[in-house]
Design a protein around this motif. Structure first.
Motif, PDB file in Angstrom:
ATOM      1  N   ASP A  49       0.830  -1.210   0.000  1.00 45.29           N
ATOM      2  CA  ASP A  49       0.000   0.000   0.000  1.00 45.29           C
ATOM      3  C   ASP A  49       0.862   1.256   0.000  1.00 45.29           C
ATOM      4  OD1 ASP A  49       0.831  -0.156   2.665  1.00 45.29           O
ATOM      5  OD2 ASP A  49      -1.106   0.445   3.469  1.00 45.29           O
TER       6      ASP A  49
ATOM      7  N   VAL B  57      -2.596  -4.741  -1.101  1.00 45.68           N
ATOM      8  CA  VAL B  57      -2.528  -5.757  -0.053  1.00 45.68           C
ATOM      9  C   VAL B  57      -1.457  -6.794  -0.380  1.00 45.68           C
ATOM     10  CG1 VAL B  57      -3.801  -7.350   1.404  1.00 45.68           C
ATOM     11  CG2 VAL B  57      -4.967  -5.389   0.425  1.00 45.68           C
TER      12      VAL B  57
ATOM     13  N   SER C 100     -11.259  -8.665  -3.601  1.00 40.64           N
ATOM     14  CA  SER C 100     -12.398  -8.099  -2.888  1.00 40.64           C
ATOM     15  C   SER C 100     -12.054  -6.659  -2.545  1.00 40.64           C
ATOM     16  CB  SER C 100     -12.683  -8.918  -1.623  1.00 40.64           C
ATOM     17  OG  SER C 100     -13.863  -8.480  -0.970  1.00 40.64           O
ATOM     18  N   SER C 101     -12.651  -6.143  -1.502  1.00 40.16           N
ATOM     19  CA  SER C 101     -12.291  -4.798  -1.063  1.00 40.16           C
ATOM     20  C   SER C 101     -10.902  -4.844  -0.424  1.00 40.16           C
ATOM     21  CB  SER C 101     -13.305  -4.283  -0.032  1.00 40.16           C
ATOM     22  OG  SER C 101     -13.216  -5.040   1.170  1.00 40.16           O
ATOM     23  N   VAL C 102     -10.261  -3.709  -0.324  1.00 32.85           N
ATOM     24  CA  VAL C 102      -8.944  -3.655   0.313  1.00 32.85           C
ATOM     25  C   VAL C 102      -9.029  -4.195   1.731  1.00 32.85           C
ATOM     26  CG1 VAL C 102      -7.123  -2.115   1.137  1.00 32.85           C
ATOM     27  CG2 VAL C 102      -8.109  -1.771  -1.129  1.00 32.85           C
ATOM     28  N   GLU C 103     -10.080  -3.843   2.438  1.00 29.84           N
ATOM     29  CA  GLU C 103     -10.238  -4.291   3.828  1.00 29.84           C
ATOM     30  C   GLU C 103     -10.350  -5.812   3.907  1.00 29.84           C
ATOM     31  OE1 GLU C 103     -12.224  -1.904   2.399  1.00 29.84           O
ATOM     32  OE2 GLU C 103     -11.241  -0.173   3.311  1.00 29.84           O
ATOM     33  N   ASN C 104     -11.171  -6.416   3.039  1.00 34.63           N
ATOM     34  CA  ASN C 104     -11.316  -7.875   3.040  1.00 34.63           C
ATOM     35  C   ASN C 104     -10.027  -8.561   2.615  1.00 34.63           C
ATOM     36  OD1 ASN C 104     -13.976  -7.757   3.890  1.00 34.63           O
ATOM     37  ND2 ASN C 104     -14.825  -7.956   1.839  1.00 34.63           N
ATOM     38  N   ASP C 105      -9.381  -8.022   1.584  1.00 27.71           N
ATOM     39  CA  ASP C 105      -8.119  -8.607   1.129  1.00 27.71           C
ATOM     40  C   ASP C 105      -7.076  -8.565   2.245  1.00 27.71           C
ATOM     41  OD1 ASP C 105      -9.247  -9.059  -1.350  1.00 27.71           O
ATOM     42  OD2 ASP C 105      -8.228  -7.377  -2.335  1.00 27.71           O
ATOM     43  N   HIS C 106      -7.050  -7.474   3.001  1.00 25.31           N
ATOM     44  CA  HIS C 106      -6.090  -7.353   4.102  1.00 25.31           C
ATOM     45  C   HIS C 106      -6.377  -8.388   5.182  1.00 25.31           C
ATOM     46  CE1 HIS C 106      -3.779  -5.672   7.436  1.00 25.31           C
ATOM     47  NE2 HIS C 106      -3.025  -5.159   6.485  1.00 25.31           N
ATOM     48  N   LYS C 107      -7.649  -8.643   5.478  1.00 25.24           N
ATOM     49  CA  LYS C 107      -8.008  -9.667   6.456  1.00 25.24           C
ATOM     50  C   LYS C 107      -7.523 -11.038   6.010  1.00 25.24           C
ATOM     51  CE  LYS C 107     -12.150  -7.356   8.197  1.00 25.24           C
ATOM     52  NZ  LYS C 107     -13.634  -7.398   8.240  1.00 25.24           N
TER      53      LYS C 107
ATOM     54  N   SER D 251      -3.653 -11.164   6.209  1.00 22.75           N
ATOM     55  CA  SER D 251      -3.261 -11.221   7.611  1.00 22.75           C
ATOM     56  C   SER D 251      -3.512 -12.599   8.203  1.00 22.75           C
ATOM     57  CB  SER D 251      -4.009 -10.165   8.425  1.00 22.75           C
ATOM     58  OG  SER D 251      -3.644  -8.866   8.004  1.00 22.75           O
TER      59      SER D 251
END
Length: 67
Positions: free
Chosen positions: A4, A31, A51-58, A61
């Protein structure tokens, strides 16, 4: 580095501006997370996109936690 950061560094007046025109064209995805060993050396990375950046980060991680 976390991928990022590439997005931030590729903005006008930043160090990597126009990087997307190198190597026949690049797309940076936010991500990508490096995994380091006990000597703080990068040994591998996990990258996720779909997916969304947030979902991809999950997802990335979670993969690191299992590593």
């Amino acid at each position: 580095m976390l991928t990022d950061q590439i997005g931030k560094l590729s903005q006008p007046s930043e160090f990597l501006f126009n990087i997307e025109h190198s190597n026949g064209g690049l797309i940076s995805f936010p991500v990508g997370i490096p995994i380091k060993n006990s000597k703080n050396e990068i040994i591998v990375a996990i990258g996720v996109s779909g997916s969304s950046v947030e979902n991809d980060h999950k997802v990335a991680s979670a993969g690191i936690e299992k590593f």
